[in-house]
Design an enzyme around this catalytic site. Structure first.
Site, mmCIF file in Angstrom:
data_model
loop_
_atom_site.group_PDB
_atom_site.id
_atom_site.type_symbol
_atom_site.label_atom_id
_atom_site.label_comp_id
_atom_site.label_asym_id
_atom_site.label_seq_id
_atom_site.Cartn_x
_atom_site.Cartn_y
_atom_site.Cartn_z
ATOM 1 N N ASP A 101 0.802 -1.213 0.000
ATOM 2 C CA ASP A 101 0.000 0.000 0.000
ATOM 3 C C ASP A 101 0.843 1.274 0.000
ATOM 4 O O ASP A 101 0.559 2.223 -0.722
ATOM 5 C CB ASP A 101 -0.889 -0.055 1.251
ATOM 6 N N ASP A 104 4.763 0.404 4.099
ATOM 7 C CA ASP A 104 4.790 -0.837 4.861
ATOM 8 C C ASP A 104 4.617 -2.027 3.912
ATOM 9 O O ASP A 104 4.772 -1.887 2.711
ATOM 10 C CB ASP A 104 3.691 -0.809 5.935
ATOM 11 N N TYR A 253 -8.121 2.454 6.651
ATOM 12 C CA TYR A 253 -8.912 2.966 5.536
ATOM 13 C C TYR A 253 -10.387 2.876 5.883
ATOM 14 O O TYR A 253 -11.121 2.053 5.346
ATOM 15 C CB TYR A 253 -8.553 2.226 4.238
ATOM 16 N N GLU A 497 5.017 9.899 3.621
ATOM 17 C CA GLU A 497 4.722 8.518 3.219
ATOM 18 C C GLU A 497 4.023 8.508 1.860
ATOM 19 O O GLU A 497 2.966 9.107 1.691
ATOM 20 C CB GLU A 497 3.835 7.821 4.260
#
Ligand SMILES: *[C@@H]1O[C@H](CO)[C@@H](O)[C@H](O)[C@H]1NC(C)=O
Ligand SMILES: *[C@@H]1O[C@H](CO)[C@@H](O)[C@H](O)[C@H]1NC(C)=O
Ligand SMILES: *[C@@H]1O[C@H](CO)[C@@H](O)[C@H](O)[C@H]1NC(C)=O
Ligand SMILES: *[C@@H]1O[C@H](CO)[C@@H](O)[C@H](O)[C@H]1NC(C)=O
Ligand SMILES: *[C@@H]1O[C@H](CO)[C@@H](O)[C@H](O)[C@H]1NC(C)=O
Ligand SMILES: *[C@@H]1O[C@H](CO)[C@@H](O)[C@H](O)[C@H]1NC(C)=O
Length: 524
Positions: A101, A104, A253, A497
């Site tokens: 994703d 990670d 999410y 990120e």
């Protein structure tokens, strides 16, 4: 006599000049018509390539390779290797592919499917422009890497695996995916624990990808359509939010509702199958109830309504004559809502949104702030091209008229900001230009390939003051604060990120800007 003698001569030259002039104009008109005609027939006759956007597109596309799970074939990313090879094997499934994703090693199905849908959309609209800069094959391969996974994650009509890995375990480790030693549990939705938004988004991904692969691999394309139809039926029949069925997803999410994904999936299924029942679903059956007409919102992995509005505007722009009146009236409501959104994006329109930084970047959220400007820029360039292709000259915002070029200029302004025209003089696309973030929040990028790390001791690489040893090329990081500052620090996941859906969105808008071209009126 002299006068008379000269008269025929003046007349003669006047005729010559006129004839030449007419011929020149006629030739120009013919060239334009020929160009337009071949465009409609699907031959590409695009304008000159804008090298800056071509370079950025080639870079952005590489992040999909950075994020790949599974057995890598001919990877262009030297520091990536095979990983996740046994994902799903305990359940008898091959869930080795797909993409991680973000920074990670989680595979979250909801945003991964959204990534695939947006990438499909970009390929469908701008595949010829990607082709002009040799990126089309790369885009198709990246899409297929996700759809291969999604097909395997859907082993029976009413079961969909929506997650691989345990985010709490995963986040307690700082490891390269290649050296992962953790348990990789699977999470599913089913008829007792339904997940309408994730099933419907997966249906949208598969229906849009079905169109991408129609001419390339018909059997694969048909299989995608079958999965999409089954998943939509599952999503619609067993309605319930996956955030309720699987509450642990809320911290990552969370979904605020699934009406948008139902409309989104049905819209793509209509385009993929031409089955009128899907058109009825989004118009007369559920448009009023779920469409949020005249209340524009921001597109994101959670809210697909702006996508629905632009996609159904496309149907209104190009296919309205084939649509019955009642359905058509609903399409016009979607288009009206899309226009309100476009008016809010245009910086000097009477209804311009105030959600911007001082230098004009759309700015809505602190976490992953670039999601909204980049996604909005993609929708704006699409809308601009729908206007151009359909010969729609103006968009009216409270009485002021705007041309397609104004929307394109807006998209360019957002992209140029991202690529470095900002107060920090920083490119938020890693690998583009000289000055880009060096401390991206990304496990694989931050750990040297030859380091042997377990779960916990890997955190020394998070703590390290040295820049990432491996460049996460193509990563679009979270982005600046509202005051346009950015702190390039590895533990700053709010700003630093990257994610695969950010990449699909920047790939979409860059493909639209890489050269000027009309869009095809119908998908393959
Ligand atoms: C990988 O690269 C080799 C050598 O260039 C080529 O023969 C092969 O077809 C490639 N495989 C794939 C799946 O692209
Ligand atoms: C259905 O999904 C829920 C939620 O993920 C899970 O707890 C349950 O075990 C699943 N049911 C079956 C029969 O696998
Ligand atoms: C998730 O979204 C739901 C619906 O919007 C909301 O009620 C819930 O509080 C959210 N959960 C978290 C952890 O934010
Ligand atoms: C990383 O830094 C934190 C706080 O600065 C410290 O508690 C931790 O022990 C460090 N971890 C490693 C593996 O160096
Ligand atoms: C910019 O905004 C961030 C987040 O709100 C804040 O932490 C930082 O101090 C601000 N920087 C400046 C220079 O104002
Ligand atoms: C990283 O940030 C998190 C919160 O975002 C914090 O809990 C953790 O201690 C930080 N780690 C280091 C090494 O600074």
């Amino acid at each position: 006599m002299v006068g008379e003698g000269r008269k025929p001569k003046g007349w003669f030259w006047w005729v010559v000049v006129t004839v030449i002039g007419v011929l020149v104009v006629a030739a120009a008109v013919l060239t334009i018509l020929k160009d337009f005609h071949s465009k409609l027939k699907g031959h590409s006759h695009h304008g000159p390539v804008v090298q800056k956007y071509a370079d950025a597109l080639g870079i952005a596309m590489q992040f999909f390779d950075v994020q790949k799970s599974g057995k890598l074939v001919n990877s262009s990313i030297s520091w990536r290797g095979d990983s996740g090879l046994t994902d799903g094997s305990k359940e008898g499934l091959d869930l080795s592919k797909g993409m991680y994703d973000a920074g990670d090693a989680m595979k979250f199905g909801f945003p991964m499917a959204f990534t695939a849908t947006m990438l499909s959309w970009a390929i469908l609209e701008y595949g010829d422009q990607m082709d002009a800069v040799k990126q089309l094959g790369h885009a198709q391969d990246s899409l297929r890497w996700i759809t291969d996974y999604l097909i395997n994650a859907h082993p029976s009509p009413n079961v969909l695996y929506i997650q691989v890995g345990d985010p709490d375990l995963d986040h307690k480790c700082w490891q390269r995916p290649e050296s992962m030693t953790l348990q990789r549990p699977l999470t599913q939705v089913n008829t007792s624990f339904p997940g309408t938004e994730v099933a419907a988004e997966t249906a949208a991904a598969m229906a849009s990808a079905c169109l991408v692969f129609k001419k390339i691999d018909f059997a694969y394309s048909s299989s995608l359509l079958m999965h999409a139809q089954q998943l939509f039926a599952f999503a619609d029949t067993y309605q319930g939010s996956y955030s309720v069925a699987v509450p642990s997803v809320q911290r990552f999410y969370n979904s605020s509702g699934y009406g948008d994904e139902l409309l989104w999936a049905a819209s793509w299924l209509y385009l993929a199958s031409a089955d009128r029942s899907y058109l009825r679903y989004v118009t007369i059956d559920h448009g009023q109830e779920l469409g949020n007409w005249r209340r524009p919102s921001w597109i994101s992995w959670n809210d697909k309504l702006p996508g629905v509005q632009v996609l159904l505007s496309r149907v209104d722009f190009f296919g309205a004559s084939e649509v019955p009146t009642a359905e058509n009236l609903a399409l016009q409501m979607y288009r009206e809502t899309a226009e309100m959104m476009m008016c809010s994006l245009l910086p000097d329109s009477p209804t311009a949104t105030p959600s911007r930084t001082e230098s004009g970047l759309i700015w809505v959220t602190e976490w992953n702030s670039l999601l909204h400007p980049v996604a909005s820029a993609f929708l704006a360039v699409l809308y601009s091209d729908y206007m151009l292709t359909s010969g729609t000259e103006a968009l009216f915002c409270s009485g002021t008229s705007y041309r397609p070029g104004h929307l394109r200029d807006f998209a360019i302004s957002q992209v140029d900001y991202v690529l470095g025209e900002n107060p920090m003089k920083l490119s938020y696309l890693v690998g583009f230009g000289e000055n880009y973030p060096r401390y991206v929040h990304h496990r694989g990028s931050s750990i040297p390939v030859d380091a042997t790390t377990g779960c916990q001791d890997g955190f020394k690489w998070l703590n390290s003051s040295a820049p990432n040893p491996n460049v996460a090329v193509g990563a679009l990081v979270g982005g600046p604060f509202q005051n346009e500052t950015y702190s390039d620090s590895r533990n700053n996941s709010m700003q630093g990120e990257p994610s695969t859906y950010n990449s699909a969105l920047i790939v979409g808008v860059l493909s639209g800007l890489v050269t000027t071209s009309l869009v095809a009126k119908s998908f393959p």
